[in-house]
Design a protein around this motif. Structure first.
Motif, PDB file in Angstrom:
ATOM      1  N   ASN A  21       0.836  -1.207   0.000  1.00 54.83           N
ATOM      2  CA  ASN A  21       0.000   0.000   0.000  1.00 54.83           C
ATOM      3  C   ASN A  21       0.868   1.253   0.000  1.00 54.83           C
ATOM      4  O   ASN A  21       1.672   1.396  -0.948  1.00 54.83           O
ATOM      5  N   ASP A  22       0.748   2.139   0.963  1.00 51.82           N
ATOM      6  CA  ASP A  22       1.332   3.489   0.856  1.00 51.82           C
ATOM      7  C   ASP A  22       2.812   3.550   0.464  1.00 51.82           C
ATOM      8  O   ASP A  22       3.616   2.780   0.992  1.00 51.82           O
ATOM      9  N   GLN A  38       4.637   0.338   2.144  1.00 53.99           N
ATOM     10  CA  GLN A  38       3.969  -0.595   3.036  1.00 53.99           C
ATOM     11  C   GLN A  38       3.842  -1.917   2.286  1.00 53.99           C
ATOM     12  O   GLN A  38       3.338  -1.947   1.157  1.00 53.99           O
ATOM     13  N   TRP A  46      -3.325  -7.441   2.932  1.00 52.70           N
ATOM     14  CA  TRP A  46      -2.688  -6.632   3.975  1.00 52.70           C
ATOM     15  C   TRP A  46      -2.456  -7.486   5.212  1.00 52.70           C
ATOM     16  O   TRP A  46      -3.254  -8.377   5.510  1.00 52.70           O
ATOM     17  N   PHE A  81       4.370   0.789  10.337  1.00 50.70           N
ATOM     18  CA  PHE A  81       3.417   1.532   9.510  1.00 50.70           C
ATOM     19  C   PHE A  81       4.119   2.685   8.790  1.00 50.70           C
ATOM     20  O   PHE A  81       5.312   2.911   8.943  1.00 50.70           O
ATOM     21  N   SER A  82       3.331   3.460   8.057  1.00 52.75           N
ATOM     22  CA  SER A  82       3.885   4.476   7.147  1.00 52.75           C
ATOM     23  C   SER A  82       4.744   5.519   7.847  1.00 52.75           C
ATOM     24  O   SER A  82       4.567   5.802   9.027  1.00 52.75           O
ATOM     25  N   ARG A 145      -0.187   8.344  13.818  1.00 54.60           N
ATOM     26  CA  ARG A 145       0.675   7.634  12.860  1.00 54.60           C
ATOM     27  C   ARG A 145       1.113   8.494  11.673  1.00 54.60           C
ATOM     28  O   ARG A 145       0.646   9.598  11.469  1.00 54.60           O
ATOM     29  N   ASP A 146       2.024   7.892  10.884  1.00 56.67           N
ATOM     30  CA  ASP A 146       2.481   8.409   9.593  1.00 56.67           C
ATOM     31  C   ASP A 146       3.350   9.670   9.729  1.00 56.67           C
ATOM     32  O   ASP A 146       3.033  10.734   9.178  1.00 56.67           O
ATOM     33  N   GLU A 200      -4.796  10.776   7.635  1.00 50.92           N
ATOM     34  CA  GLU A 200      -3.663   9.878   7.443  1.00 50.92           C
ATOM     35  C   GLU A 200      -2.614  10.556   6.550  1.00 50.92           C
ATOM     36  O   GLU A 200      -2.924  11.435   5.751  1.00 50.92           O
ATOM     37  N   TRP A 283      -8.414   1.583  -0.406  1.00 49.93           N
ATOM     38  CA  TRP A 283      -8.777   0.500   0.515  1.00 49.93           C
ATOM     39  C   TRP A 283      -9.969  -0.317   0.047  1.00 49.93           C
ATOM     40  O   TRP A 283     -10.000  -1.528   0.205  1.00 49.93           O
TER      41      TRP A 283
HETATM   42  C1  FRU Z   1      -2.918   4.649   4.911  1.00 53.58           C
HETATM   43  C2  FRU Z   1      -2.600   3.819   6.151  1.00 53.58           C
HETATM   44  C3  FRU Z   1      -1.700   4.581   7.086  1.00 53.58           C
HETATM   45  C4  FRU Z   1      -0.996   3.478   7.842  1.00 53.58           C
HETATM   46  C5  FRU Z   1      -0.832   2.431   6.778  1.00 53.58           C
HETATM   47  C6  FRU Z   1      -0.901   1.017   7.293  1.00 53.58           C
HETATM   48  O1  FRU Z   1      -3.287   3.910   3.794  1.00 53.58           O
HETATM   49  O2  FRU Z   1      -3.800   3.421   6.763  1.00 53.58           O
HETATM   50  O3  FRU Z   1      -2.369   5.505   7.933  1.00 53.58           O
HETATM   51  O4  FRU Z   1       0.223   3.897   8.396  1.00 53.58           O
HETATM   52  O5  FRU Z   1      -1.850   2.641   5.823  1.00 53.58           O
HETATM   53  O6  FRU Z   1      -0.529   0.097   6.312  1.00 53.58           O
END
Ligand code: FRU
Length: 472
Positions: A21-22, A38, A46, A81-82, A145-146, A200, A283
C-alpha cells in the motif's frame, strides 16, 4: 511464489509479489532515489506491515532491494506503519510508526513513532532507544501515525496524523535537534466536521512561495463529483509562520479524481523539484490481481507546482520521456466528424492529444483506450459543462464506475495519458486535474479510438508512444 504476468505493470513501482500500500520514505540519498512502501511480503492481502524498498538512479528504472524494516520488536510489535526518510549527514534515517495490537477482537491498538538508521541506504538498524515518541501529548493513543519529517533552518520538524479525544482528525507537530529527542510543538491544523475523523499520511512543504498541507482524510462525505472514494487525498494551500505556528489557508481541494489514488507522499530532489508519488489503489478497491499473487502499486512520479489560483498542478516528471520507444503520429490539425480507430495496440502506451475548443462544435468528445470486442476505457469531455470524465464500467475484470472533474474554462484541452497493463493516469491541461484508476482488461489486442457526438471536434494533434517495460 508464482505471480501471473497478465496485469503486471510495465513501468510502475510494485513489489516482486504480494501486497503493497502506501509509498513511504521518499528520498534522494548519495545520488540515488529511494522509495519504500507498506508491504506484506508473505501474502497478497494486507497484514503485519514491513517496509519494501526500491531504488533508482533516474527516477524511472527501479531495482528491488531487500526488505528495509520488519515488525516484531518491542517498539513495533505488530507493524512498521507508514513514515518518511531524511538524510542526516552520512546517514539515511527512516521515521515510522510502530503498530501495537491491544485486543485483536475488539480492534484496539496503540501507535508510537520510531527511527531506523542506515549508513549504506540498504541495511537499517532500529534505534536502541525506540520509540522516539511513545505517545501523543493528548487525545487518542490509537490514531497516532504516519510521521513526515523535514529540516527547517537548524531544526527537525515532524508532523503526524492524529485524532482528538472527540474523534476529530488533526495534524500535530513536534520539534527536535537530533531526530531522537522530540518535543511537542502544537496542532498544525485540524478538521472541522466536514473533513473527517482521521487525517492519514500528512505532508507539509513550501512550494512556489506558498505552504501546502497534503493529507488523506478518512470520513469525508461524497458531494456531487467530489469525494467519491471511501477515503480522499487532498490539500490546503496558504501561508505558514514558523514563529507562531499559524497556518492560514484556503479550502480543501482533492488532489486526484480517479478511483485509485491515496496516501500520497512528496519529497524535494537535488534539482529543487517537489515530487509526489501515491498509492495507485484504494482501501475499498476490488483487486483482481490477488488471484495472480500480488496486489498494489505506486503511481508515476509527478512534479508539483502551485498555480496563481493556489491550485496544485501535477505533471509527470520529465524523465518519463525516456521510456518512449516507437512514436505514432496519428493526427495533426484535423476536424473530425466520425469516430476513428487507430492501429496502436501496445499495452504500454503514452498518449498525447490536444483539442482546439474554439473550432469544436461537438457536445462531447474523447478517446477510448484498451478497446476490444466488448471492453473499453473511456476518457471524455463534456464541452458545455467543462467536465472531464473517466469511465471504467467496461474496463475489464472486477471494476466499474465513472469519475468526473470540472476543469477551469480554456480554449483548449490537452491530455497526457499513461496506460499500463492494469492502470491509467490522465493528466489534463498543464496538470490542473488528474484521474488515476486501475483497470483490468481481459481481451487481447486492444486498440485506441477517437469519438465525438453532436458536431465536430478539432484535434490539434494526437500522438502515441510505445513504452519500455522497465521490469523486463
Ligand atoms: C494509509 C494507512 C496509514 C498506515 C498504513 C498502514 O493507507 O492506513 O495511515 O500507516 O496505511 O498500512
Amino acid at each position: 511464489k508464482n505471480v501471473h504476468p497478465r496485469y503486471r505493470l510495465g513501468y510502475h513501482i510494485m513489489a516482486p509479489a504480494n501486497w503493497i500500500n502506501d509509498p513511504n520514505g521518499l528520498v534522494q540519498y548519495k545520488g540515488e532515489y529511494h522509495v519504500f512502501f507498506q508491504h506484506h511480503p508473505y501474502d497478497e492481502n494486507w497484514g503485519p506491515m514491513h517496509w519494501g524498498h526500491v531504488k533508482s538512479k533516474d527516477l524511472i528504472h527501479w531495482e528491488h532491494c531487500p526488505i528495509a524494516l520488519a515488525p516484531g520488536d518491542a517498539c513495533d510489535k505488530d507493524g512498521c506503519f507508514s513514515g518518511s526518510a531524511v538524510v542526516d549527514g552520512e546517514e539515511l534515517v527512516l521515521i515510522y510508526t510502530g503498530h501495537h495490537l491491544i485486543d485483536k477482537e475488539k480492534d484496539t491498538f496503540f501507535q508510537n513513532q520510531n527511527i531506523a538508521i542506515s549508513q549504506d541506504g540498504l541495511h537499517f538498524t532500529k534505534y536502541e532507544q525506540n520509540p522516539v515518541i511513545a505517545k501523543p501529548p493528548h487525545g487518542s493513543t490509537q490514531h497516532f501515525r504516519d510521521p513526515k519529517v523535514w529540516k527547517h533552518n537548524n531544526d527537525w520538524y515532524m508532523i503526524t496524523g492524529h485524532q482528538t479525544e472527540d474523534g476529530i482528525g488533526q495534524v500535530i507537530l513536534f520539534k527536535s535537534q537530533n531526530l531522537r529527542d522530540w518535543t511537542y510543538h502544537g496542532v498544525l491544523e485540524q478538521s472541522d466536521d466536514k473533513h473527517g475523523y482521521m487525517w492519514e499520511c500528512p505532508d507539509f512543504f513550501e512550494l512556489d512561495g506558498r505552504y501546502v498541507l497534503m493529507f488523506s482524510p478518512q470520513g469525508m462525505e461524497p458531494s456531487g463529483d467530489l469525494y467519491q472514494n471511501l477515503f480522499q487525498t487532498g490539500y490546503f494551500v496558504g501561508q505558514y509562520d514558523y514563529e507562531t505556528n499559524a497556518f492560514k489557508h484556503g479550502d480543501f481541494t482533492e488532489l486526484d479524481h480517479g478511483h485509485d489514488f491515496y496516501a500520497v507522499q512528496t519529497f524535494k530532489d537535488d534539482q529543487g523539484r517537489r515530487i509526489a508519488i501515491g498509492w495507485m489503489d484504494m482501501w475499498e478497491s476490488n483487486m483482481p490481481t490477488k488471484e495472480d499473487g500480488w496486489a498494489g502499486a505506486l503511481t508515476l512520479p509527478r512534479e508539483l507546482h502551485v498555480s496563481k489560483e493556489e491550485q496544485i498542478l501535477m505533471t509527470p516528471v520529465e524523465e518519463l520521456k525516456q521510456l518512449r520507444k516507437k512514436e505514432h503520429t496519428l493526427l495533426v490539425d484535423k476536424l473530425i466528424e466520425e469516430p476513428l480507430s487507430f492501429d496502436v495496440t501496445d499495452d504500454l502506451l503514452e498518449i498525447e492529444v490536444a483539442f482546439d475548443l474554439e473550432a469544436t462544435t461537438a457536445g462531447s468528445f474523447g478517446l477510448k483506450v484498451r478497446c476490444g470486442q466488448t471492453e473499453e476505457t473511456v476518457i471524455s469531455y463534456d464541452v458545455n459543462e467543462n467536465k472531464l470524465s473517466l469511465d471504467r464500467s467496461k474496463s475489464g475484470k472486477g471494476v466499474s464506475g465513472v469519475r468526473r472533474v470540472k476543469l477551469p474554462e480554456k480554449n483548449h484541452l490537452s491530455l497526457r495519458i499513461y496506460l499500463d497493463r492494469s492502470s491509467i493516469e490522465v493528466f489534463a491541461n498543464e496538470g490542473i486535474a488528474t484521474l488515476t484508476s486501475r483497470i483490468y482488461p481481459v481481451e487481447q489486442n486492444q486498440g485506441l479510438s477517437l469519438f465525438q457526438s453532436d458536431g465536430k471536434v478539432k484535434v490539434t494533434h494526437l500522438k502515441a508512444w510505445e513504452l519500455e517495460d522497465i521490469w523486463k
